[in-house]
Design an enzyme around this catalytic site. Sequence first.
Site, PDB file in Angstrom:
ATOM      1  N   ARG A 104       0.654  -1.377   0.000  1.00  0.00           N
ATOM      2  CA  ARG A 104      -0.099   0.117   0.054  1.00  0.00           C
ATOM      3  C   ARG A 104       1.048   1.012  -0.419  1.00  0.00           C
ATOM      4  O   ARG A 104       1.534   1.352   0.528  1.00  0.00           O
ATOM      5  CB  ARG A 104      -0.650  -0.116   1.409  1.00  0.00           C
ATOM      6  CG  ARG A 104      -1.790  -0.784   1.340  1.00  0.00           C
ATOM      7  CD  ARG A 104      -2.778  -0.578   2.504  1.00  0.00           C
ATOM      8  NE  ARG A 104      -2.529  -0.209   3.420  1.00  0.00           N
ATOM      9  CZ  ARG A 104      -3.637  -0.013   4.586  1.00  0.00           C
ATOM     10  NH1 ARG A 104      -4.640   0.725   4.652  1.00  0.00           N
ATOM     11  NH2 ARG A 104      -3.068   0.742   5.714  1.00  0.00           N
ATOM     12  N   THR A 108      -1.426   7.525  -1.129  1.00  0.00           N
ATOM     13  CA  THR A 108      -2.614   7.110  -0.577  1.00  0.00           C
ATOM     14  C   THR A 108      -3.117   6.364  -1.058  1.00  0.00           C
ATOM     15  O   THR A 108      -4.885   5.736  -0.909  1.00  0.00           O
ATOM     16  CB  THR A 108      -2.584   7.077  -3.065  1.00  0.00           C
ATOM     17  OG1 THR A 108      -1.767   6.505  -2.745  1.00  0.00           O
ATOM     18  CG2 THR A 108      -1.744   8.016  -2.989  1.00  0.00           C
ATOM     19  N   ASP A 200       0.582  -3.715  11.672  1.00  0.00           N
ATOM     20  CA  ASP A 200       0.921  -3.977  10.522  1.00  0.00           C
ATOM     21  C   ASP A 200       1.523  -5.400  11.128  1.00  0.00           C
ATOM     22  O   ASP A 200       2.546  -5.606  11.374  1.00  0.00           O
ATOM     23  CB  ASP A 200       1.846  -3.006  10.355  1.00  0.00           C
ATOM     24  CG  ASP A 200       2.590  -3.201   8.922  1.00  0.00           C
ATOM     25  OD1 ASP A 200       2.427  -4.422   8.954  1.00  0.00           O
ATOM     26  OD2 ASP A 200       2.762  -2.279   8.143  1.00  0.00           O
ATOM     27  N   ASP A 203       4.526  -6.661   9.432  1.00  0.00           N
ATOM     28  CA  ASP A 203       5.786  -6.626  10.578  1.00  0.00           C
ATOM     29  C   ASP A 203       5.833  -7.498  11.405  1.00  0.00           C
ATOM     30  O   ASP A 203       6.594  -7.319  12.111  1.00  0.00           O
ATOM     31  CB  ASP A 203       5.999  -4.652  11.085  1.00  0.00           C
ATOM     32  CG  ASP A 203       6.235  -3.503   9.696  1.00  0.00           C
ATOM     33  OD1 ASP A 203       7.183  -3.833   9.105  1.00  0.00           O
ATOM     34  OD2 ASP A 203       5.770  -2.298   9.818  1.00  0.00           O
TER      35      ASP A 203
HETATM   36  C1  PRP Z   1      -1.021  -4.251   4.690  1.00  0.00           C
HETATM   37  C2  PRP Z   1      -1.842  -6.460   4.260  1.00  0.00           C
HETATM   38  C3  PRP Z   1      -2.769  -6.178   3.158  1.00  0.00           C
HETATM   39  C4  PRP Z   1      -2.918  -4.725   2.745  1.00  0.00           C
HETATM   40  C5  PRP Z   1      -4.257  -4.707   3.346  1.00  0.00           C
HETATM   41  O1  PRP Z   1      -0.103  -4.882   3.554  1.00  0.00           O
HETATM   42  O2  PRP Z   1      -1.150  -7.539   4.318  1.00  0.00           O
HETATM   43  O3  PRP Z   1      -2.263  -6.631   2.039  1.00  0.00           O
HETATM   44  O4  PRP Z   1      -1.967  -3.612   4.255  1.00  0.00           O
HETATM   45  O5  PRP Z   1      -4.851  -2.948   3.189  1.00  0.00           O
HETATM   46  P1  PRP Z   1      -6.425  -2.951   2.477  1.00  0.00           P
HETATM   47  O6  PRP Z   1      -7.171  -3.180   2.323  1.00  0.00           O
HETATM   48  O7  PRP Z   1      -6.377  -0.830   2.703  1.00  0.00           O
HETATM   49  O8  PRP Z   1      -5.397  -2.613   1.062  1.00  0.00           O
HETATM   50  P2  PRP Z   1       1.162  -3.916   3.797  1.00  0.00           P
HETATM   51  O9  PRP Z   1       0.967  -2.560   2.053  1.00  0.00           O
HETATM   52  O10 PRP Z   1       0.873  -2.426   4.456  1.00  0.00           O
HETATM   53  O11 PRP Z   1       2.501  -5.018   3.013  1.00  0.00           O
HETATM   54  P3  PRP Z   1       3.189  -5.581   3.602  1.00  0.00           P
HETATM   55  O12 PRP Z   1       1.502  -6.781   3.674  1.00  0.00           O
HETATM   56  O13 PRP Z   1       4.298  -6.229   2.409  1.00  0.00           O
HETATM   57  O14 PRP Z   1       3.371  -5.408   5.428  1.00  0.00           O
HETATM   58  N1  URA Z   2      -2.306  -3.318   6.489  1.00  0.00           N
HETATM   59  C1  URA Z   2      -2.359  -3.389   7.888  1.00  0.00           C
HETATM   60  O1  URA Z   2      -1.139  -4.348   7.919  1.00  0.00           O
HETATM   61  N2  URA Z   2      -3.044  -3.456   9.006  1.00  0.00           N
HETATM   62  C2  URA Z   2      -3.537  -2.146   8.965  1.00  0.00           C
HETATM   63  O2  URA Z   2      -4.650  -2.218  10.562  1.00  0.00           O
HETATM   64  C3  URA Z   2      -4.150  -1.961   7.637  1.00  0.00           C
HETATM   65  C4  URA Z   2      -3.473  -2.170   6.651  1.00  0.00           C
END
Ligand code: PRP
Ligand code: URA
Length: 209
Positions: A104, A108, A200, A203
């Site tokens: 994400r 944005t 997160d 993380d």
């Molecule tokens: C997180 C999560 C989803 C997304 C959800 O990933 O694992 O993929 O955010 O958010 P959304 O519904 O608003 O799209 P992130 O982008 O943080 O990436 P990561 O898994 O690499 O930490």
């Molecule tokens: N992605 C995450 O990992 N946590 C949230 O709360 C939203 C998006």
Amino acid sequence: MNKVTVFDHPLIQHKVTVMRDKETSSKEFRELVGEVAQLMCYEATRDLPLEEVEVETPVATAKARRISGKKLAVVPILRAGLGMVDAILTMIPNAKVGHIGLYRDPETLNPVKYYCKMPKDIAERDVIIVDPMLATGGSADAAIEFIKEYGCRHIKLMCIIGAPEGVARIRKNHPDVEIFVAALDEYLNDHGYIVPGLGDAGDRIFGTK
Ligand code: PRP
Ligand code: URA
């Protein structure tokens, strides 16, 4: 409209509560992601078709049932979705795994695609997309769109925590996709984080914060 299953099983609720706790270590969090995914997988595969077979037990011939060769694929949304894969493969060892890399954009909140690799015969497989978090729904929406471009017609989405906004977006844009969430939370904050959520997920699984 597509079906949304929110799990009320005590084991799942208990494990999600421990995951939410900010004091839970990465090691324990990772283990819990797998355990919850495995329990959810049990319900998400309830409609797999069965066929009648005969099997010789040490005592007699039994008329029994087995899964009738349905081809499945598990598709984690990287990174955090990776945490759910091994546990699901323990239950469905013949499933193939496709990967979609999305992150994400922090400004944005739109998903940015950086990787995609699917099994060759993905169009013939029923697909379970996995990601612990369904927040705005942007990532899941994009992942479903990519997978549909391959010709897949039977797609399920399995997330551990969903926000109402994300669930509504998938229902609107993909009414054919069945949704499974272990918990449905209250809302998204100004940074697009699920409240109360668990922070997160990526993380916390990989210890990157
Ligand atoms: C997180 C999560 C989803 C997304 C959800 O990933 O694992 O993929 O955010 O958010 P959304 O519904 O608003 O799209 P992130 O982008 O943080 O990436 P990561 O898994 O690499 O930490
Ligand atoms: N992605 C995450 O990992 N946590 C949230 O709360 C939203 C998006």
